[in-house]
Write an enzyme that holds these catalytic residues in place. Structure first.
Site, short mmCIF file in Angstrom:
data_model
loop_
_atom_site.label_atom_id
_atom_site.label_comp_id
_atom_site.label_asym_id
_atom_site.label_seq_id
_atom_site.Cartn_x
_atom_site.Cartn_y
_atom_site.Cartn_z
N ASP A 86 0.80 -1.10 -0.01
CA ASP A 86 0.00 -0.01 -0.01
C ASP A 86 0.95 1.21 -0.22
O ASP A 86 1.58 1.49 0.78
CB ASP A 86 -0.86 -0.19 0.96
CG ASP A 86 -1.81 1.10 1.35
OD1 ASP A 86 -2.81 1.17 0.49
OD2 ASP A 86 -1.51 1.89 2.08
N GLY A 108 -11.06 9.42 -0.79
CA GLY A 108 -11.31 9.15 0.55
C GLY A 108 -11.63 10.28 1.48
O GLY A 108 -11.64 11.44 1.00
N CYS A 137 -8.60 12.14 2.27
CA CYS A 137 -7.58 12.39 1.41
C CYS A 137 -7.73 13.58 0.75
O CYS A 137 -8.75 13.81 0.17
CB CYS A 137 -7.75 11.29 0.53
SG CYS A 137 -6.35 10.94 -0.76
N GLY A 169 -12.40 3.97 -1.22
CA GLY A 169 -12.69 5.43 -0.88
C GLY A 169 -13.97 5.75 -1.39
O GLY A 169 -14.43 5.28 -2.63
N GLY A 170 -14.75 6.83 -1.00
CA GLY A 170 -15.91 7.36 -1.47
C GLY A 170 -17.26 6.54 -1.09
O GLY A 170 -18.26 6.99 -1.51
N ALA A 186 -1.54 9.41 4.62
CA ALA A 186 -0.63 10.32 4.16
C ALA A 186 -0.80 11.61 4.89
O ALA A 186 -0.49 12.69 4.51
CB ALA A 186 -0.71 10.53 2.66
N GLU A 235 -0.86 14.58 2.28
CA GLU A 235 -2.04 14.45 1.30
C GLU A 235 -3.04 13.88 2.03
O GLU A 235 -3.96 13.21 1.35
CB GLU A 235 -1.44 13.42 0.10
CG GLU A 235 -0.25 14.01 -0.78
CD GLU A 235 0.51 12.98 -1.74
OE1 GLU A 235 -0.56 12.07 -2.07
OE2 GLU A 235 1.43 13.08 -2.05
N GLU A 255 -33.34 15.57 -5.28
CA GLU A 255 -34.41 14.71 -5.23
C GLU A 255 -34.43 13.26 -4.72
O GLU A 255 -35.22 12.80 -4.28
CB GLU A 255 -34.92 14.71 -6.72
CG GLU A 255 -36.21 13.86 -6.96
CD GLU A 255 -36.52 13.94 -8.41
OE1 GLU A 255 -37.48 14.40 -8.70
OE2 GLU A 255 -35.92 13.16 -9.22
N SER A 256 -32.86 12.86 -4.74
CA SER A 256 -32.72 11.54 -4.49
C SER A 256 -32.45 11.37 -3.13
O SER A 256 -32.82 10.32 -2.64
CB SER A 256 -31.07 11.15 -5.15
OG SER A 256 -30.99 11.14 -6.59
#
Length: 453
Positions: free
Chosen positions: A224, A278, A281, A315-316, A365, A389, A443-444
């Site tokens: 990693d 992330g 991140c 991530g996300g 990071a 980072e 709307e979601s």
């Protein structure tokens, strides 16, 4: 129906998961407690590397000893130890019962928490333990069903296994049998132990760290680094293959099709996708480099599939719907970081601000991690040269991970039913994406509601 959805997937070329969820190798997310809890639920935890090799090994050993069909190297005490020494040993290793043996591993007795609790601290354990002649034991042919029968018949919780010369060959505990029943989705290896991964870097002590982790049974190594499409990564993978052969290797992080092609051709078993998505991140802001996560997963998975290499979307992920989208884009599993940092099982203590509870979350990071690496590895790097980072912040405390994972898996199964997908591979094929506007996004979610104070 969501009840028909099968969430089994591939982590690497040779390792499968019962649910497509991995906990991130961040120091505020995954140590042994998180890895144990997630493996029991069907996923896997990747233990971070920002600790000494010795501590890293102990974390993996804790996961491997948390659940077994048979414990092949049970902890043993000698009969001349004191009750206080036995209590301290049991507390340090989180066990409730210990075998007593001589130096040649001949079984002499068994001592449990109930034997120790009211005993004088300075008594020798040979005066407190249950002696060999009073123990119920099994042998190398004893299976789980026979062990359950002995637990029920003799009202015992520990079954030592010995050979014809009375040498200890293993131990079966009622607790482990109960866990097998309690956690039917648990991801286990061929010894009945929970599976676990650990991360390593590409410089410094990474080969020594890998060697020690492999010795204690780590199932997969995650190489990693922030920029996984690099010469350092290729060199590390080659050295790992030359030295350790067929150990399962996941490499990352990357975000482009070319990076996926190059890593597949160098011989990795899984790829971690994500540069900048992330929670903590800021790589894209600091360096100007990165690819939006949905696009990155689509591009890399398209290439990786040609080589039979599974892809991890790292991530996300904030809601269960994000897992459905990530898998629909081509990912075989997802890695959660900030989303799990607030769980009970994540490292660190709970802090209270006002009337709410929080836990720390920081990027690998971040400047804080650079300080930790300098302290742990005695690095001479000048901290003034560090360009972080990642950031450090707090996230709301979320309670036990079982509740979080239950919601995520339930949402995933619902998404599979909406797309007529009984399996993860079918979900990857059946999903279709449409563009939406900011109005569509609003709307979601829940909207036009009045808060009740």
């Amino acid at each position: 129906s969501r009840s028909m959805a099968n969430t089994k997937t591939r982590l690497t070329k040779k390792i499968n998961l019962n649910i497509p969820i991995i906990s991130s190798n961040m120091d505020t997310v995954t140590e042994s407690d998180m890895a144990i809890a997630l493996a029991r639920l069907g996923g896997i935890g990747i233990i971070h590397r920002f600790m000494t090799i010795e501590d890293n090994v102990e974390e993996v050993k804790r996961v491997k000893r948390a659940q077994n069909y048979i414990i092949y190297e049970p902890y043993c005490l000698t009969e001349d130890m004191t009750v206080l020494e036995a209590k301290n040993f049991a507390a340090e290793h989180s066990v409730t019962g210990l075998l007593v043996a001589d130096l040649s591993k001949h079984l002499l007795g068994l001592i449990t928490h109930r034997d120790l609790i009211f005993a004088d601290d300075y008594s020798l354990i040979k005066h407190v333990m249950k002696k060999r002649e009073n123990l119920i034991v099994g042998d190398n042919l004893t299976g789980i069903e026979e062990a359950i029968g002995k637990f029920a018949e003799f009202k015992i919780e520990k079954l030592p296994l010995v050979d014809k010369e009375n040498k200890i060959i293993g131990l079966i505990t009622a607790g482990d049998v109960f866990k097998k029943i309690e956690y039917p989705q648990a991801n286990i290896d061929n010894k009945g132990q929970l599976i676990v991964g650990a991360s390593i870097g590409v410089t410094g002590d990474y080969l020594d760290r890998a060697a020690e982790l492999i010795k204690v049974g780590v199932d997969v190594l995650v190489v990693d680094i922030a920029h996984g499409h690099s010469n350092l990564m290729f060199r590390a993978i080659k050295e790992l293959r030359d030295r350790f052969g067929d150990i399962q290797i996941i490499a990352g992080n990357i975000a482009t099709a070319q990076a996926a092609k190059d890593l597949c051709e160098v011989g990795v078993d899984g790829i971690k996708i994500g540069v900048g998505p992330g929670t903590i991140c800021v790589t894209r802001i600091v360096t100007g480099c990165g690819v939006p996560q949905l696009s990155a997963v689509m591009e890399t998975s398209r290439i990786a599939k040609k080589y039979g290499v599974p892809v991890i979307a790292d991530g996300g992920i904030q809601k269960s719907g994000d897992i459905v989208k990530a898998i629909g884009a081509g990912a075989d599993s997802v890695m959660l970081g900030g989303t799990l940092a607030g769980a009970k099982e994540s490292p660190g203590t709970v802090m209270i601000r006002g009337d709410k509870k929080y836990k720390v979350c920081r990027g690998s990071a971040s400047f804080a991690i650079a300080q930790r690496r300098k302290k742990v590895n005695q690095e001479n790097k000048n901290l003034n040269e560090i360009v972080p980072e990642g950031v450090e912040s707090v996230v709301p405390y979320k309670g036990p991970i079982s509740e979080l994972i239950g919601q995520f898996v339930g949402g995933l199964k619902s998404g599979m039913s909406y797309t007529n997908s009984k399996t993860i591979p079918e979900l990857q094929e059946n999903v279709k994406f449409v563009r939406i506007t900011p109005a569509g996004l609003r709307e979601s979610d829940a909207h036009d509601l009045q808060d009740i104070k």
